[in-house]
Design an enzyme around this catalytic site. Structure first.
Site, mmCIF file in Angstrom:
data_model
loop_
_atom_site.group_PDB
_atom_site.id
_atom_site.type_symbol
_atom_site.label_atom_id
_atom_site.label_comp_id
_atom_site.label_asym_id
_atom_site.label_seq_id
_atom_site.Cartn_x
_atom_site.Cartn_y
_atom_site.Cartn_z
ATOM 1 C CG ASN A 49 -0.604 -0.270 2.224
ATOM 2 O OD1 ASN A 49 0.915 -0.817 2.775
ATOM 3 N ND2 ASN A 49 -1.585 0.296 3.404
ATOM 4 C CB CYS A 60 -5.598 -1.178 -1.650
ATOM 5 S SG CYS A 60 -6.181 -0.749 -0.962
ATOM 6 C CD GLU A 62 -5.435 -5.524 -0.875
ATOM 7 O OE1 GLU A 62 -4.950 -4.822 -1.243
ATOM 8 O OE2 GLU A 62 -6.409 -6.250 -0.943
ATOM 9 C CB CYS A 92 -11.149 -2.812 0.427
ATOM 10 S SG CYS A 92 -10.448 -1.816 -0.727
ATOM 11 C CB CYS A 95 -8.826 -4.249 -3.497
ATOM 12 S SG CYS A 95 -7.525 -3.170 -3.318
HETATM 13 ZN ZN LIG Z 1 -7.810 -2.372 -1.467
#
Ligand SMILES: [Zn+2]
Length: 137
Positions: A49, A60, A62, A92, A95
């Site tokens: 992140n 993020c 990911e 999240c 993502c």
């Molecule tokens: Zn995320």
């Protein structure tokens, strides 16, 4: 379609995410996150992140990891592991949709109270939006 990993593969991928987490840039939340993408040809691409003083610009781990995979010419994503220091943390919502773009069968590897869990992105994001839903005028 199952992309589930053997336990040792999942552990290896999770360790890659944990290694990446050390480079997280999270001076505001202190919530470090590491992610690692595993492709079908067994390459691993990491992400962390990246926060910003203008909070809403934060990205993020990911999405950074997937961007890293795509940047290196690899779109055949099998799994993505996420590591934080929380007892449990899943990707999240943003993502989840971002991951779904690359296949509903992608496996998400995450820790839940000390146990490494695997779920497909379609399980984490039922009825995800995909390109087939775009109306081409
Ligand atoms: Zn995320």
């Amino acid at each position: 379609l199952t992309n589930l990993l053997h336990a040792t593969e999942a552990q290896h991928l999770y360790e890659a995410a944990r290694e990446a987490m050390a480079n997280s840039y999270a001076p505001y939340s202190k919530f470090a996150v590491g992610a690692a993408v595993l492709t079908f040809d067994e390459k691993i691409y990491k992400g962390v992140n990246v926060e910003n003083a203008s909070y809403g610009l934060t990205i993020c781990a990911e999405r950074i990891a997937i961007g890293n995979s795509i940047t290196n010419g690899n779109r055949d994503i099998r799994a993505i592991a996420v590591c934080t220091r929380a007892a449990e943390a899943t990707p999240c919502g943003a993502c989840r949709q971002f991951i779904y773009e690359f296949g509903p069968g992608i496996t998400i590897v995450y820790m839940s109270n000390g146990i490494l869990v695997q779920k497909t992105i379609a399980e984490l994001l039922p009825l995800g939006f995909d390109g087939s839903m775009l109306l081409h005028l």
